[in-house]
Design a protein around this motif. Structure first.
Motif, PDB file in Angstrom:
ATOM      1  N   GLY A  96      14.561 -79.007 -57.210  1.00 34.67           N
ATOM      2  CA  GLY A  96      15.159 -80.308 -56.929  1.00 34.67           C
ATOM      3  C   GLY A  96      14.705 -80.948 -55.632  1.00 34.67           C
ATOM      4  O   GLY A  96      15.290 -81.925 -55.191  1.00 34.67           O
ATOM      5  N   GLY A  97      13.685 -80.370 -55.033  1.00 34.39           N
ATOM      6  CA  GLY A  97      13.201 -80.915 -53.769  1.00 34.39           C
ATOM      7  C   GLY A  97      14.054 -80.548 -52.574  1.00 34.39           C
ATOM      8  O   GLY A  97      13.790 -80.971 -51.453  1.00 34.39           O
ATOM      9  N   ILE A  98      15.090 -79.745 -52.809  1.00 37.15           N
ATOM     10  CA  ILE A  98      15.975 -79.391 -51.691  1.00 37.15           C
ATOM     11  C   ILE A  98      16.074 -77.889 -51.458  1.00 37.15           C
ATOM     12  O   ILE A  98      16.573 -77.468 -50.432  1.00 37.15           O
ATOM     13  N   CYS A  99      15.618 -77.092 -52.435  1.00 34.48           N
ATOM     14  CA  CYS A  99      15.821 -75.632 -52.327  1.00 34.48           C
ATOM     15  C   CYS A  99      14.473 -74.928 -52.325  1.00 34.48           C
ATOM     16  O   CYS A  99      13.950 -74.568 -53.378  1.00 34.48           O
ATOM     17  N   SER A 100      13.923 -74.728 -51.146  1.00 31.64           N
ATOM     18  CA  SER A 100      12.634 -74.050 -51.023  1.00 31.64           C
ATOM     19  C   SER A 100      12.754 -72.968 -49.961  1.00 31.64           C
ATOM     20  O   SER A 100      13.867 -72.637 -49.536  1.00 31.64           O
ATOM     21  N   SER A 101      11.642 -72.441 -49.529  1.00 30.96           N
ATOM     22  CA  SER A 101      11.643 -71.463 -48.442  1.00 30.96           C
ATOM     23  C   SER A 101      12.597 -70.311 -48.762  1.00 30.96           C
ATOM     24  O   SER A 101      12.439 -69.632 -49.770  1.00 30.96           O
ATOM     25  N   THR A 102      13.626 -70.114 -47.958  1.00 35.15           N
ATOM     26  CA  THR A 102      14.532 -68.976 -48.138  1.00 35.15           C
ATOM     27  C   THR A 102      15.718 -69.287 -49.049  1.00 35.15           C
ATOM     28  O   THR A 102      16.599 -68.450 -49.207  1.00 35.15           O
ATOM     29  N   CYS A 103      15.733 -70.453 -49.644  1.00 37.01           N
ATOM     30  CA  CYS A 103      16.845 -70.846 -50.521  1.00 37.01           C
ATOM     31  C   CYS A 103      16.635 -70.280 -51.919  1.00 37.01           C
ATOM     32  O   CYS A 103      15.579 -70.458 -52.512  1.00 37.01           O
ATOM     33  N   LEU A 104      17.646 -69.595 -52.446  1.00 36.41           N
ATOM     34  CA  LEU A 104      17.585 -69.060 -53.814  1.00 36.41           C
ATOM     35  C   LEU A 104      18.050 -70.096 -54.823  1.00 36.41           C
ATOM     36  O   LEU A 104      17.400 -70.351 -55.826  1.00 36.41           O
ATOM     37  N   ALA A 105      19.223 -70.652 -54.567  1.00 30.98           N
ATOM     38  CA  ALA A 105      19.796 -71.671 -55.444  1.00 30.98           C
ATOM     39  C   ALA A 105      20.683 -72.576 -54.598  1.00 30.98           C
ATOM     40  O   ALA A 105      21.244 -72.134 -53.596  1.00 30.98           O
ATOM     41  N   ALA A 106      20.775 -73.830 -55.007  1.00 28.64           N
ATOM     42  CA  ALA A 106      21.544 -74.783 -54.213  1.00 28.64           C
ATOM     43  C   ALA A 106      22.402 -75.648 -55.111  1.00 28.64           C
ATOM     44  O   ALA A 106      21.964 -76.063 -56.186  1.00 28.64           O
ATOM     45  N   TYR A 132      11.186 -67.281 -56.361  1.00 28.87           N
ATOM     46  CA  TYR A 132      11.775 -65.943 -56.472  1.00 28.87           C
ATOM     47  C   TYR A 132      11.797 -65.470 -57.925  1.00 28.87           C
ATOM     48  O   TYR A 132      11.641 -66.262 -58.852  1.00 28.87           O
TER      49      TYR A 132
END
Lengths: 198, 196
Positions: A96-106, A132
């Motif tokens: 969604g363009g908001i959950c990258s890098s260390t984000c698993l789910a948002a 992931y």
């Protein structure tokens, strides 16, 4: 040990227990907010996650898993999430363009701020980081992957207005490790949070 | 303070917070420091929120007045950092568990480049609040994320905030600076080496 000493220790223990901070339980999102009606409609986008090999990319497993909340009407949809508009939609195939890098789910949730403290949730969409590896209840075995059922049951907790709980063992406890499937099942603390809101 | 102690402080700073591992995977400090494009100390002097062009996401843009660059990098006196979530015309969009940048905050940021926008590197791990404890300034993790109430002030997006003093695990700015230099030079903290 003298009876007087035992009594002193006992009284001290009782006083200490009574004065200790109460065990923290569930936390609702702040400000408190809820959907206007139940059941809450949650759709799972039909394009699943490419790392899940259960035949639907985790879509069918997610549709089933999130019903654990008891107030969710879930199904698949061929319409991608429209942010700012209901229904709540789970996207397993995009960050969604908001959950990258260390984000698993948002979970991205939206509501109109009221002055009455009676905020209504108008939309909430969930996005998944494709960087992931995940697996679902439709697969057997796990090797350092994250359980999509557990993650999505947790995220749908946010969708309906619940924050993180300090109760270890609750689905809304803010920590999950790879291959942990326990959060698929709600704990009494999770149900208490739900019942507080709905 | 020895490097081992610093590592323990960092560990405590992380473990003192609810780890949002269902949303975030924690990164080790040396990875953080090496992966950040810029590491700065600054103050949030302004924030504004706006929908993106497709009216899908509300982004908050925080203007940071930079007081110091860490590591070997340097740059302009002012930076703009973009963060998901914000409020426009009474409609609040929140990315639950994500960090918040509030006007007035004195902080240290680890920043990454995301499609031409500066963003917090590794989300909450890339934001440390500066607090004054007596005569010493220390860095602490921000315990409050989007969707959570902030004790005392409960400011929302764009509202003035203060860095309330608490007794959570902390490290001094000089210690942090040394850790950044070591990480960028390729050293790994002792405690991490021993675990390998």
């Amino acid at each position: 040990m003298k009876r007087q000493t035992i009594l002193s220790v006992l009284i001290s223990t009782i006083i200490l227990c009574a004065s200790a901070d109460p065990v923290m339980a569930y936390v609702l999102l702040s400000p408190r907010r809820r959907w206007a009606t139940t059941p809450i409609t949650v759709r799972v986008y039909t394009t699943g996650n490419s790392t899940i090999t259960d035949g639907s990319g985790g879509v069918n497993a997610t549709v089933s898993a999130i019903r654990a909340w008891g107030i969710i009407s879930s199904s698949t949809t061929s319409s991608a999430a429209v942010r700012g508009s209901a229904p709540a939609t789970i996207m397993l195939n995009t960050n969604g363009g908001i959950c990258s890098s260390t984000c698993l789910a948002a979970t991205l949730t939206g509501y109109y701020v009221s002055q009455s403290g009676d905020d209504r949730i108008y939309d909430a969409d969930v996005y998944t980081n494709q960087a992931y590896q995940y697996y679902s209840s439709g697969e057997s075995g796990c090797s350092s992957e994250f359980d999509i059922d557990s993650i999505m049951v947790h995220e749908v907790g946010h969708v309906i207005g619940i924050g993180h709980s300090n109760v270890s063992g609750a689905t809304m406890y803010p920590s999950i490790s790879a291959c942990n499937t326990a959060p698929r099942s709600l704990a009494s603390d999770d149900f208490a949070a739900r019942d507080d809101l709905y | 303070m020895t490097r081992r102690t610093l590592s323990l402080v960092l560990l405590l700073m992380v473990s003192a917070l609810p780890l949002s591992a269902s949303q975030f995977v924690d990164m080790q400090f040396d990875q953080l420091a090496r992966g950040a494009k810029l590491i700065v100390r600054g103050t949030v002097v302004d924030t504004f929120s706006a929908w993106d062009d497709n009216r899908e996401v509300i982004w908050t843009y925080a203007t940071i007045r930079v007081h110091r660059y860490f590591g070997e990098t340097t740059g302009p006196d002012t930076l703009v950092v973009r963060n998901a979530g914000g409020i426009v015309d009474g409609y609040m969009q929140e990315a639950i568990g994500f960090p918040v940048l509030r006007r007035g905050e004195d902080l240290v940021l680890m920043l990454a480049d995301d499609g031409g926008h500066l963003v917090l590197h590794a989300y909450n791990q890339g934001k440390l609040l500066v607090q004054r404890r007596g005569a010493i300034e220390v860095l602490v993790s921000d315990p409050v994320r989007q969707g959570e109430a902030r004790p005392q002030l409960t400011p929302r997006f764009g509202e003035a905030a203060t860095n309330a003093v608490d007794d959570s695990p902390a490290m001094t700015i000089d210690e942090f600076s040394a850790m950044v230099d070591d990480a960028r030079a390729g050293f790994r903290p002792t405690i991490l080496r021993q675990q390998q």
